[in-house]
Structure formats: C-alpha cells, structure tokens
Design a protein around this motif. Structure first.
Motif, short mmCIF file in Angstrom:
data_model
loop_
_atom_site.label_atom_id
_atom_site.label_comp_id
_atom_site.label_asym_id
_atom_site.label_seq_id
_atom_site.Cartn_x
_atom_site.Cartn_y
_atom_site.Cartn_z
N GLU A 153 44.22 37.15 45.86
CA GLU A 153 43.83 37.09 44.45
C GLU A 153 42.32 37.30 44.30
OE1 GLU A 153 45.98 36.15 41.30
OE2 GLU A 153 46.72 37.58 42.78
N PRO A 154 41.88 37.78 43.13
CA PRO A 154 40.44 38.00 42.91
C PRO A 154 39.61 36.74 43.16
CG PRO A 154 41.72 39.06 41.19
CD PRO A 154 42.69 38.25 42.00
N ASP A 155 40.15 35.58 42.80
CA ASP A 155 39.49 34.30 43.07
C ASP A 155 40.48 33.41 43.82
OD1 ASP A 155 38.24 31.85 43.11
OD2 ASP A 155 37.57 31.94 41.02
N ASP A 157 40.23 30.72 45.58
CA ASP A 157 40.09 29.27 45.40
C ASP A 157 40.75 28.82 44.10
OD1 ASP A 157 38.73 29.02 47.79
OD2 ASP A 157 36.74 29.09 46.86
N ALA A 158 40.52 29.58 43.03
CA ALA A 158 41.12 29.23 41.74
C ALA A 158 42.63 29.41 41.80
CB ALA A 158 40.53 30.10 40.64
#
Length: 210
Positions: A153-155, A157-158
């Motif tokens: 995913e792009p982030d 951690d999120a």
C-alpha cells in the motif's frame, strides 16, 4: 441427542487442535476450522450467501484490506451467519456415518442452545489481543498474501493500523464476554499448559473420558 461435540470461541484458543485430537482418539470425524469451505464454490448462490461469495468473487483484493473497521465487522458477522447455514447442512449429512463428530464451529450460541446441550458444547478462549498481535505469525497462505498486500500500500503503516483496527473490532471485549457468559463450559488459553493437559481438561468437560 446427536453425537456431535461443538467447540466455539476465539481464534488462537486451540479449537481446531482439540477437534483433530479428539477425532483421532475417539475414531470420530474432525470438522476443523472453515470446514464449510468445501461448499463455497461457483454453485453457491450469491443472493443467499453474499458475504461468503464476496471473497469468492473478489477481483481486486486491495478492496478487502481497504475497508473500514465497521465494514469489516459487518462482513464478519454476515459470514458467521451464512457459515452456520452451510455447517448445519454438512453436519446433517455427516451424522449418517454413525460416528462421533467434533466441530470447530461458527454456529451461534443461540442456535447451539437450541440444538445441543451443556455436555456437547465447549467454549475455548484466548486473550482478545492474541488474534490482533499474532494474526500474521501463522504461515497460512491467505494471511501471508494479505500481509504482502498491506506492505504494498502507498502508506503501509496506515494500512496496517487500519487492518489491526479491523481485527480489534471482531476481537472486542464485548464479543469475548458473550462467549464467557454463554452458559457453556469454558477453557481459557494457558501457555503454561501442555496440549495433552488441555486435551484431558476438554475430555472431562465434554464427558468423553472412558
């Protein structure tokens, strides 16, 4: 009373392990975790089983991990209800074999109170956070696939934080307490207890000991 023994509860509590060991010891039939999967095929009616067919028909699994915790919880509850329908059908057929059946089941507490009795149902529980913290520790292909998706995913951690919130939703204290206060006998996970010791406890509570 049918010779079926149901084990319900939370993940990582040892349900399928006990089902397998009991079936081996008593020459019975083991219905381990997700034994209903055999019926989730192209013939399963999407209108009647929308939650089970969701993953069957899913083309982009990124949609699965991007759901909100509320959406995930609603889906999990729907899956459990649909699984119950399939499981009851499977068990009805298995009964014809005339052997004891040991089941790691999605069948609800309410239904079990109607179709079984206190000596044929056992609740096994692990701490609510075990499922959250150890979800990706198992080598299951599905879990590792989801982990890789989250990391892409792009982030990441999120994405992982959102997924952990999903898991926390379906491993809440309220759900735990519902099992604990079900009226059925309970075995709590104890990492200091051996599998053999747990099996002996389970046998005693289900009145299986010879």
């Amino acid at each position: 009373m049918d010779d079926i023994y149901y084990i319900i509860g939370t993940a990582y509590a040892g349900k399928s392990t006990m089902v397998k060991l009991l079936a081996e010891k008593y020459d019975g039939i083991a219905c381990e975790e997700n034994y209903h999967d055999s019926m989730v095929n192209e013939k399963l009616d999407k209108e009647a089983f929308p939650c089970l067919c969701y993953t069957r028909d899913l083309q982009d699994w990124r949609k699965f991990i991007r759901r909100t915790p509320e959406e995930y919880e609603t889906w999990i509850d729907g899956v459990a209800k649909e699984c119950e329908v399939l499981e009851l059908k499977i068990l009805e057929e298995l009964k014809k074999q005339g052997r004891r059946i040991f089941v790691d089941t999605n069948i609800s507490i309410e239904t079990l109170k109607r179709i079984s009795d206190i000596d044929h149902v056992l609740v096994m529980l692990s701490d609510q956070m075990v499922s959250v913290n150890r979800f990706f520790e198992r080598p299951d292909r599905e879990k590792q696939f989801l982990y890789q998706l989250l990391m892409q995913e792009p982030d990441p951690d999120a994405a992982m934080a959102n997924f952990r919130e999903m898991l926390m939703r379906v491993n809440s204290k309220e759900r735990y307490d519902r099992f604990l206060q079900s009226g059925f006998q309970v075995v709590l996970r104890d990492d200091n207890r051996t599998v053999a010791e747990t099996l002996e406890i389970v046998e005693g509570l289900l009145k299986l000991k010879k």
